[in-house]
Motif scaffolding. Structure first.
Motif, PDB file in Angstrom:
ATOM      1  N   SER A   4       0.825  -1.212   0.000  1.00  0.00           N
ATOM      2  CA  SER A   4       0.000   0.000   0.000  1.00  0.00           C
ATOM      3  C   SER A   4       0.855   1.256   0.000  1.00  0.00           C
ATOM      4  O   SER A   4       0.439   2.299  -0.511  1.00  0.00           O
TER       5      SER A   4
ATOM      6  N   ARG B  88      -2.629   3.695  -1.118  1.00  0.00           N
ATOM      7  CA  ARG B  88      -3.649   3.038  -0.290  1.00  0.00           C
ATOM      8  C   ARG B  88      -4.913   2.723  -1.114  1.00  0.00           C
ATOM      9  O   ARG B  88      -5.467   1.634  -1.017  1.00  0.00           O
TER      10      ARG B  88
ATOM     11  N   PHE C  56      -4.667  -0.220  -3.604  1.00  0.00           N
ATOM     12  CA  PHE C  56      -4.498  -1.452  -2.841  1.00  0.00           C
ATOM     13  C   PHE C  56      -5.827  -1.907  -2.245  1.00  0.00           C
ATOM     14  O   PHE C  56      -6.225  -3.075  -2.364  1.00  0.00           O
TER      15      PHE C  56
ATOM     16  N   ALA D 298      -2.962  -2.314   5.663  1.00  0.00           N
ATOM     17  CA  ALA D 298      -3.009  -0.885   5.345  1.00  0.00           C
ATOM     18  C   ALA D 298      -3.983  -0.107   6.219  1.00  0.00           C
ATOM     19  O   ALA D 298      -4.034   1.130   6.142  1.00  0.00           O
TER      20      ALA D 298
ATOM     21  N   TYR E 101      -4.175   4.012   6.824  1.00  0.00           N
ATOM     22  CA  TYR E 101      -5.216   4.686   6.045  1.00  0.00           C
ATOM     23  C   TYR E 101      -6.160   5.488   6.926  1.00  0.00           C
ATOM     24  O   TYR E 101      -6.448   6.653   6.635  1.00  0.00           O
TER      25      TYR E 101
ATOM     26  N   ARG F  54      -1.652   8.188   0.801  1.00  0.00           N
ATOM     27  CA  ARG F  54      -0.298   7.716   1.098  1.00  0.00           C
ATOM     28  C   ARG F  54       0.657   8.848   1.455  1.00  0.00           C
ATOM     29  O   ARG F  54       1.490   8.704   2.360  1.00  0.00           O
TER      30      ARG F  54
END
Length: 461
Positions: free
Chosen positions: A316, A321, A324, A371, A375, A442
């Motif tokens: 990720s 993110r 993914f 992730a 996130y 990200r």
């Protein structure tokens, strides 16, 4: 230059300390969460009447597990507020001590033969209280770790923290297997059913108390939170504005961010409950597969998941993110449901093949968790980050935690053992919708409090 190097070394040390503190906290947290499934599951007859129908037995088993998940949103609301108001570190210490006491009390409970139906009532009640305190641990500790971590390593750190999830399952499985080796398990009067199940609960309580000591010595408060407190102290208007983090969380941009995270996490929780919660119960209590066989298979799977969670977080960070999360949701919806169907179909005749397929399914569908910590924390500003993380992570679990009742309802239209496949499909679809709805996060810089927009010039300066 020497001062700059010293500051960087100090920041790196603080980041690593916060990372391992969050990992250990999540490990202890999930150790206690898994206790009813792994340690108490084979001894549930101790708390309930004999000769109950299979569907009722399975449902009680699910309720005991799920009730702590339902208590988590309340804990996230309470402790998230205080994590944003009095600090991440103090809040983490209080919450961990609380679920340590709750777990200890469960280990001391009498059974159905001693106090009748009150045995299961007290078990469920204590699990709910445990869930409230469990909801406070990650609400404070995870944002603390993310705020202290370098932005380019948030994916890696997120994966490491969430790896405490399968690591806890592996540990409690080994502890329970060891106890079963020395304390025979059998019918309702066997030593394990009468008292052996208590040992893992006592160990869980001791781990919680040990973690309180470790965290108090090694974890540092978030600099971002401290800076926010200093600014509020100098500005009474801001102080009044930030008086209620929960109120701020559900307003304006934070409120919209929360709704999007809620949809995403609802999908991820449906995925989790259909696999980690429903599958063991279906295999052991409904299809009557040996509990030892199922536990051993899941143990191996979770060892693999420790590494795939970390890999998921790293991927990720590499691809972003949003791509993914969307991809993981699609894999769950399309591939995961087909694999799950075949796990159930093959379990009675070829349990080894079924568990192998289950392992592939879990790696493909559950690695999305790597992730999650990064996130969600990236979606909220510092003043409401703990509240946003805790409630975004926990509130979404309420409907998926009712999976046992949803499965009973679905059983009116399809074979009961296949009902988790539907839940998995719903989880994958909601994950796709939630991830597609949100932005890429990200490269978000936490000090940019206005939104989740990215200042590339500052990022690469």
């Amino acid at each position: 230059m020497s001062k700059a190097k010293n500051n960087k070394a100090t920041d790196n040390q603080k980041a690593k300390s916060s990372l391992w503190a969050a990992f250990l906290g999540f490990f202890v947290d999930m150790f206690d969460v898994y206790l009813p499934i792994v340690a108490l599951g084979p001894a549930m007859v101790y708390f309930q009447p004999k000769d109950l129908p299979a569907t009722v037995t399975v449902t009680i088993y699910y309720v005991v597990f799920a009730i702590s998940l339902i208590g988590r949103p309340l804990g996230a609301a309470i402790f998230g507020h205080y994590a944003d108001k009095i600090g991440r570190k103090k809040t983490t210490l209080i919450s961990i001590a609380g679920f340590g006491v709750g777990t200890l009390l469960i280990g001391l409970l009498p059974g159905y033969e001693q106090i009748g139906i009150w045995a299961i009532v007290l078990l469920i009640l204590l699990r709910f209280v445990d869930g409230i305190f469990l909801g406070g641990e990650y609400t404070a500790a995870s944002p603390l770790a993310m705020e202290n971590s370098p932005h380019e390593k948030r994916g890696l750190y997120s994966g490491i923290i969430l790896a405490g999830f399968p690591a806890a399952y592996v540990s409690i499985s080994l502890v329970t297997a060891t106890v079963m080796f020395f304390v025979p398990i059998g019918d309702a009067s066997s030593p394990y059913v009468m008292w052996g199940w208590r040992i893992p609960f006592f160990i869980g309580a001791l781990l919680a108390f040990a973690y309180v000591i470790y965290f108090s010595k090694h974890a540092s408060e978030s600099d971002l939170w401290l800076e926010g407190q200093n600014e509020n102290a100098d500005n009474k208007v801001n102080a009044a504005k930030e008086a209620s983090p929960l109120k701020e969380l559900f307003k304006g941009e934070s409120g919209r961010n929360f709704l999007q995270v809620f949809v995403l996490m609802s999908g991820i929780w449906f995925t989790f409950n259909s696999i980690a919660s429903a599958l063991p119960g279906i295999l052991t209590n409904y299809l009557k597969i040996s509990g030892t066989t199922v536990t051993s298979g899941l143990l191996i799977i979770n060892v693999i998941l420790i590494f795939t969670y970390i890999l998921g977080g790293m991927i990720s960070q590499k691809v972003g993110r949003k791509p993914f999360l969307v991809t993981m949701g699609l894999i769950t919806t399309v591939i995961g449901t087909v694999l799950y169907f075949n796990v159930i179909r093959l379990a009675v005749d070829n349990i080894v093949l079924a568990l192998t397929i289950a392992g592939i399914m879990q790696v493909l569908c559950m690695s999305v968790w790597g992730a999650v910590t990064a996130y969600i924390t990236e979606r909220f500003k510092t003043g409401v980050r703990a509240s946003g993380f805790g409630l975004g992570y926990s509130l979404a679990v309420i409907i998926p935690s009712c999976y046992s009742f949803i499965m009973l309802g679905l059983a009116n239209f399809m074979p009961y053992q296949y009902t988790p496949v539907v839940l998995l499909g719903v989880g994958g679809i909601l994950t796709v919708i939630g991830a597609a709805w949100g932005p890429e996060t990200r490269d978000v810089l936490f000090h940019e409090e206005g939104s989740t927009s990215i200042d590339q010039k500052k990022l690469h300066a």
